[in-house]
Design a protein around this motif. Structure first.
Motif, PDB file in Angstrom:
ATOM      1  N   ALA A 147      -0.364  10.680  11.953  1.00 20.17           N
ATOM      2  CA  ALA A 147      -1.645  11.581  12.557  1.00 20.17           C
ATOM      3  C   ALA A 147      -1.662  10.851  14.050  1.00 20.17           C
ATOM      4  N   VAL A 148      -2.491  11.522  14.606  1.00 23.43           N
ATOM      5  CA  VAL A 148      -2.878  11.202  16.002  1.00 23.43           C
ATOM      6  C   VAL A 148      -4.395  11.195  16.188  1.00 23.43           C
ATOM      7  N   MET A 149      -4.908  10.315  16.717  1.00 18.47           N
ATOM      8  CA  MET A 149      -6.630  10.378  17.124  1.00 18.47           C
ATOM      9  C   MET A 149      -6.716  10.566  18.578  1.00 18.47           C
ATOM     10  N   TRP A 150      -7.200  11.830  18.882  1.00 14.84           N
ATOM     11  CA  TRP A 150      -7.483  11.914  20.341  1.00 14.84           C
ATOM     12  C   TRP A 150      -9.083  11.733  20.648  1.00 14.84           C
ATOM     13  N   CYS A 151      -9.490  11.011  21.657  1.00 15.30           N
ATOM     14  CA  CYS A 151     -10.688  10.858  21.996  1.00 15.30           C
ATOM     15  C   CYS A 151     -10.907  11.688  23.237  1.00 15.30           C
ATOM     16  N   ASP A 152     -11.755  12.708  23.027  1.00 12.36           N
ATOM     17  CA  ASP A 152     -12.163  13.457  24.147  1.00 12.36           C
ATOM     18  C   ASP A 152     -10.804  14.272  24.614  1.00 12.36           C
ATOM     19  N   GLY A 153      -9.757  14.309  23.863  1.00  8.89           N
ATOM     20  CA  GLY A 153      -8.717  15.056  24.257  1.00  8.89           C
ATOM     21  C   GLY A 153      -7.795  14.264  25.550  1.00  8.89           C
ATOM     22  N   ARG A 154      -8.353  13.179  25.749  1.00 11.15           N
ATOM     23  CA  ARG A 154      -7.585  12.120  26.590  1.00 11.15           C
ATOM     24  C   ARG A 154      -6.861  10.912  26.349  1.00 11.15           C
ATOM     25  N   ARG A 155      -7.585  10.126  25.455  1.00 11.02           N
ATOM     26  CA  ARG A 155      -7.280   8.933  24.903  1.00 11.02           C
ATOM     27  C   ARG A 155      -6.491   9.000  23.744  1.00 11.02           C
ATOM     28  N   ARG A 156      -5.466   8.434  23.562  1.00  9.94           N
ATOM     29  CA  ARG A 156      -4.636   8.829  22.208  1.00  9.94           C
ATOM     30  C   ARG A 156      -4.530   7.519  21.352  1.00  9.94           C
ATOM     31  N   ILE A 157      -4.830   7.551  19.768  1.00  7.96           N
ATOM     32  CA  ILE A 157      -4.613   6.508  19.110  1.00  7.96           C
ATOM     33  C   ILE A 157      -3.561   6.956  18.025  1.00  7.96           C
ATOM     34  N   ASP A 158      -2.536   6.195  17.709  1.00  5.39           N
ATOM     35  CA  ASP A 158      -1.397   6.540  16.670  1.00  5.39           C
ATOM     36  C   ASP A 158      -2.032   6.054  15.532  1.00  5.39           C
ATOM     37  N   VAL A 159      -2.057   6.987  14.401  1.00  7.46           N
ATOM     38  CA  VAL A 159      -2.601   6.952  13.283  1.00  7.46           C
ATOM     39  C   VAL A 159      -1.540   6.933  12.237  1.00  7.46           C
ATOM     40  N   PRO A 160      -0.889   5.795  11.693  1.00  7.19           N
ATOM     41  CA  PRO A 160       0.072   6.177  10.571  1.00  7.19           C
ATOM     42  C   PRO A 160      -0.553   6.154   9.434  1.00  7.19           C
ATOM     43  N   PRO A 161       0.228   6.617   8.287  1.00  8.75           N
ATOM     44  CA  PRO A 161      -0.450   6.646   6.769  1.00  8.75           C
ATOM     45  C   PRO A 161      -0.854   5.187   6.518  1.00  8.75           C
ATOM     46  N   GLY A 162      -1.862   5.440   5.600  1.00 12.72           N
ATOM     47  CA  GLY A 162      -2.620   4.066   5.137  1.00 12.72           C
ATOM     48  C   GLY A 162      -3.785   3.725   6.006  1.00 12.72           C
ATOM     49  N   SER A 163      -3.839   4.347   7.049  1.00  9.93           N
ATOM     50  CA  SER A 163      -4.866   4.078   8.492  1.00  9.93           C
ATOM     51  C   SER A 163      -6.220   4.307   7.735  1.00  9.93           C
ATOM     52  N   HIS A 164      -7.319   3.311   8.299  1.00  8.75           N
ATOM     53  CA  HIS A 164      -8.663   3.609   7.998  1.00  8.75           C
ATOM     54  C   HIS A 164      -9.456   3.992   9.342  1.00  8.75           C
ATOM     55  N   ILE A 165     -10.190   4.930   9.555  1.00  4.67           N
ATOM     56  CA  ILE A 165     -10.941   5.301  10.450  1.00  4.67           C
ATOM     57  C   ILE A 165     -12.431   5.139  10.496  1.00  4.67           C
ATOM     58  N   THR A 166     -12.989   4.543  11.401  1.00  2.00           N
ATOM     59  CA  THR A 166     -14.396   4.480  11.189  1.00  2.00           C
ATOM     60  C   THR A 166     -15.052   4.949  12.529  1.00  2.00           C
ATOM     61  N   VAL A 167     -16.180   5.860  12.608  1.00  3.23           N
ATOM     62  CA  VAL A 167     -16.811   6.367  13.766  1.00  3.23           C
ATOM     63  C   VAL A 167     -18.212   6.262  13.679  1.00  3.23           C
ATOM     64  N   ARG A 168     -18.867   5.500  14.528  1.00  2.06           N
ATOM     65  CA  ARG A 168     -20.321   5.175  14.659  1.00  2.06           C
ATOM     66  C   ARG A 168     -21.140   5.554  15.915  1.00  2.06           C
ATOM     67  N   ARG A 169     -22.262   5.485  15.793  1.00  2.00           N
ATOM     68  CA  ARG A 169     -22.751   5.825  17.230  1.00  2.00           C
ATOM     69  C   ARG A 169     -22.225   4.740  18.167  1.00  2.00           C
ATOM     70  N   GLY A 170     -22.020   5.268  19.630  1.00  7.75           N
ATOM     71  CA  GLY A 170     -21.648   4.308  20.608  1.00  7.75           C
ATOM     72  C   GLY A 170     -22.580   3.595  21.216  1.00  7.75           C
ATOM     73  N   ALA A 171     -22.080   2.347  21.464  1.00  8.61           N
ATOM     74  CA  ALA A 171     -23.040   1.137  22.035  1.00  8.61           C
ATOM     75  C   ALA A 171     -23.517   1.615  23.546  1.00  8.61           C
ATOM     76  N   GLN A 172     -22.508   2.463  24.018  1.00  8.01           N
ATOM     77  CA  GLN A 172     -22.920   2.837  25.404  1.00  8.01           C
ATOM     78  C   GLN A 172     -23.099   4.193  25.635  1.00  8.01           C
ATOM     79  N   PRO A 173     -24.156   4.831  26.229  1.00  8.62           N
ATOM     80  CA  PRO A 173     -24.041   6.173  26.407  1.00  8.62           C
ATOM     81  C   PRO A 173     -23.543   6.706  27.596  1.00  8.62           C
ATOM     82  N   VAL A 174     -23.419   7.842  27.757  1.00  6.69           N
ATOM     83  CA  VAL A 174     -23.078   8.553  29.136  1.00  6.69           C
ATOM     84  C   VAL A 174     -24.387   9.031  29.652  1.00  6.69           C
TER      85      VAL A 174
END
Length: 277
Positions: free
Chosen positions: A220-247
């Motif tokens: 699988a692939v993780m796209w951040c805002d459709g711009r920054r890609r992270i490859d996600v192979p089987p068996g990966s663990h993803i965490t998403v939390r509130r960002g430390a830096q706002p826009v």
């Protein structure tokens, strides 16, 4: 002290380049140093002339240097933009006078831990979208919140979004519209094969988690805002939390979010009479 404003535009669009030229010339008439598509270091404002993609690109640099961003929509919807092209003269006048207020938009921090223990981080102002790597097959996932498993299903993807991103990919996937002043995180499954695969909205202190199951054997692939890609192979663990830096977004008007929704989506409001006084 010399004032400095960074002007960012889509260099592939002649109309955007011409508009940026006009803006830069007008700002220089007021003794403001204008930087074109460079670093916002030392700038008081980042002015963006373009569509959503250009605004998201500029947000990367603006966030890094904690500089407010002021968008002028030269694309289609432009939900992060504050003005339309016909309003450019007023935008310049307001920028020169520093006649705007700044609001902070919540971001998310993303961490992908692969089976071999490697960690890959990212962030987004709209969403982090997990997408399947093969068109013909689903990605097998388990979702959780705050360290506890919640459900498992195969799907085309999962969108993990901020309130700002609730009107972007998450909205297209059937997620709710969340007012930007609501502090929350969203999880929206895309085309999931499961009875319990509805969008979730959790508090800002919660942690959203997704595991890509190893027996699925689908990258699988993780796209951040459709711009920054992270490859996600089987068996990966993803965490998403509130960002430390706002826009930080520069705002020119106090229009309620409901008004922005109506304007951007061209919503029908015929028959609305409002509150009687």
């Amino acid at each position: 002290m010399t004032r400095r404003i960074l002007v960012v535009t889509h260099e592939g669009r002649p109309e955007a380049v011409q508009a940026a030229d006009r803006v830069a010339g007008a700002l220089r008439e007021h003794d403001i140093d204008v930087v074109r598509d460079g670093s916002p270091a030392g700038a008081e404002l980042v002015m963006v002339l373009g569509g959503d993609g250009t605004i998201l690109r500029a947000a990367e640099a603006a966030r890094e240097h904690d500089v407010p961003l002021l968008g002028v929509n030269l694309g289609r919807v432009g939900f992060l933009a504050e003005a339309e092209p016909e309003g450019l003269p007023d935008v310049v006048t307001r920028a020169v006078a520093r006649d705007y207020h700044v609001e902070e938009r919540m971001t998310i921090d993303v961490l992908v831990t692969t089976p071999d223990g490697q960690e890959h981080g990212g962030w987004a102002i709209n969403e982090a979208a997990l997408e399947k790597g093969e068109r013909a097959r689903m990605v097998e996932t388990t979702i959780g919140v705050d360290g506890r498993g919640l459900s498992s299903f195969g799907c085309d993807g999962i969108v993990l979004a901020t309130p700002t991103g609730s009107t972007a990919y998450a909205f297209s996937g059937g997620g709710p519209v969340v007012w930007p002043d609501v502090e929350a995180l969203l999880l929206v499954p895309i085309a999931a094969h499961a009875l319990f695969a509805k969008p979730l909205v959790v508090g800002p202190g919660s942690v959203l988690e997704v595991e890509v199951l190893p027996h699925g054997d689908i990258d699988a692939v993780m796209w951040c805002d459709g711009r920054r890609r992270i490859d996600v192979p089987p068996g990966s663990h993803i965490t998403v939390r509130r960002g430390a830096q706002p826009v930080r977004l520069a705002r020119l008007a106090e229009m309620p979010f409901s008004g922005r929704l109506v304007a951007k989506f061209d919503l029908p409001v015929q028959g609305w009479r409002g509150r009687k006084t």
